[in-house]
Design a protein around this motif. Structure first.
Motif, mmCIF file in Angstrom:
data_model
loop_
_atom_site.group_PDB
_atom_site.id
_atom_site.type_symbol
_atom_site.label_atom_id
_atom_site.label_comp_id
_atom_site.label_asym_id
_atom_site.label_seq_id
_atom_site.Cartn_x
_atom_site.Cartn_y
_atom_site.Cartn_z
ATOM 1 N N ILE A 7 -2.060 2.923 -2.558
ATOM 2 C CA ILE A 7 -2.372 3.608 -1.300
ATOM 3 C C ILE A 7 -2.615 2.591 -0.182
ATOM 4 N N ALA A 8 -3.411 1.569 -0.459
ATOM 5 C CA ALA A 8 -3.701 0.554 0.556
ATOM 6 C C ALA A 8 -2.422 -0.159 1.004
ATOM 7 N N SER A 9 -1.551 -0.474 0.060
ATOM 8 C CA SER A 9 -0.289 -1.150 0.399
ATOM 9 C C SER A 9 0.598 -0.256 1.256
ATOM 10 N N GLU A 10 0.614 1.026 0.934
ATOM 11 C CA GLU A 10 1.421 1.963 1.711
ATOM 12 C C GLU A 10 0.868 2.098 3.124
ATOM 13 N N ALA A 24 1.859 -1.010 4.985
ATOM 14 C CA ALA A 24 3.305 -0.976 5.260
ATOM 15 C C ALA A 24 3.628 -0.005 6.387
ATOM 16 N N THR A 25 3.046 1.175 6.353
ATOM 17 C CA THR A 25 3.326 2.170 7.386
ATOM 18 C C THR A 25 2.785 1.724 8.735
ATOM 19 N N SER A 26 1.600 1.144 8.747
ATOM 20 C CA SER A 26 1.047 0.623 10.002
ATOM 21 C C SER A 26 1.925 -0.495 10.561
ATOM 22 N N VAL A 30 6.338 -7.406 6.341
ATOM 23 C CA VAL A 30 5.151 -6.747 5.793
ATOM 24 C C VAL A 30 5.488 -5.321 5.352
ATOM 25 N N VAL A 31 6.313 -4.623 6.108
ATOM 26 C CA VAL A 31 6.737 -3.268 5.729
ATOM 27 C C VAL A 31 7.419 -3.299 4.366
ATOM 28 N N ILE A 32 8.394 -4.157 4.220
ATOM 29 C CA ILE A 32 9.166 -4.211 2.973
ATOM 30 C C ILE A 32 8.280 -4.606 1.793
ATOM 31 N N LEU A 33 7.497 -5.670 1.957
ATOM 32 C CA LEU A 33 6.614 -6.104 0.875
ATOM 33 C C LEU A 33 5.555 -5.045 0.559
#
Length: 110
Positions: free
Chosen positions: A11-14, A17-19, A35-38
């Protein structure tokens, strides 16, 4: 318990990424695009680990619900986007739904 930690990482990674997708300006800025891709790679990897134990419906409901709320808060804090009373009430209901599913559902992994 580690599966819930994995879901938290997903959840934190998503959310990161979305931000960063907003900051990437349509993938025209290099580092936010990276950062989005990773972020999404990490998010989906940890979600896949979570799904070994937590039912997909429960994991996805938690992921989606908390993701919506956290992205909205990030938009408010980082990008200065406004949250009105209706959106705050709606997010409170989403959080309540996630809590009900995870605390009271018999299909949830406790």
């Amino acid at each position: 318990m580690k599966n819930w930690l994995f879901l938290g990482v997903a959840i934190a990674s998503e959310v990161v990424a979305t931000s960063s997708m907003k900051a990437s300006a349509g993938f025209t800025k290099f580092w936010p695009s990276v950062v989005v891709i990773l972020g999404y790679v990490i998010a989906f990897y940890f979600l896949s680990l979570t799904l070994k134990v937590i039912p997909v419906g429960i994991a996805y409901a938690t992921w989606a619900g908390l993701g919506i709320v956290l992205i909205s808060v990030a938009g408010w804090l980082v990008f200065g986007q406004k949250l009105d009373f209706a959106s705050i009430i709606g997010m409170a209901l989403i959080i309540a739904g996630v809590v009900v599913i995870n605390v009271f559902s018999k299909v949830s992994v406790h």
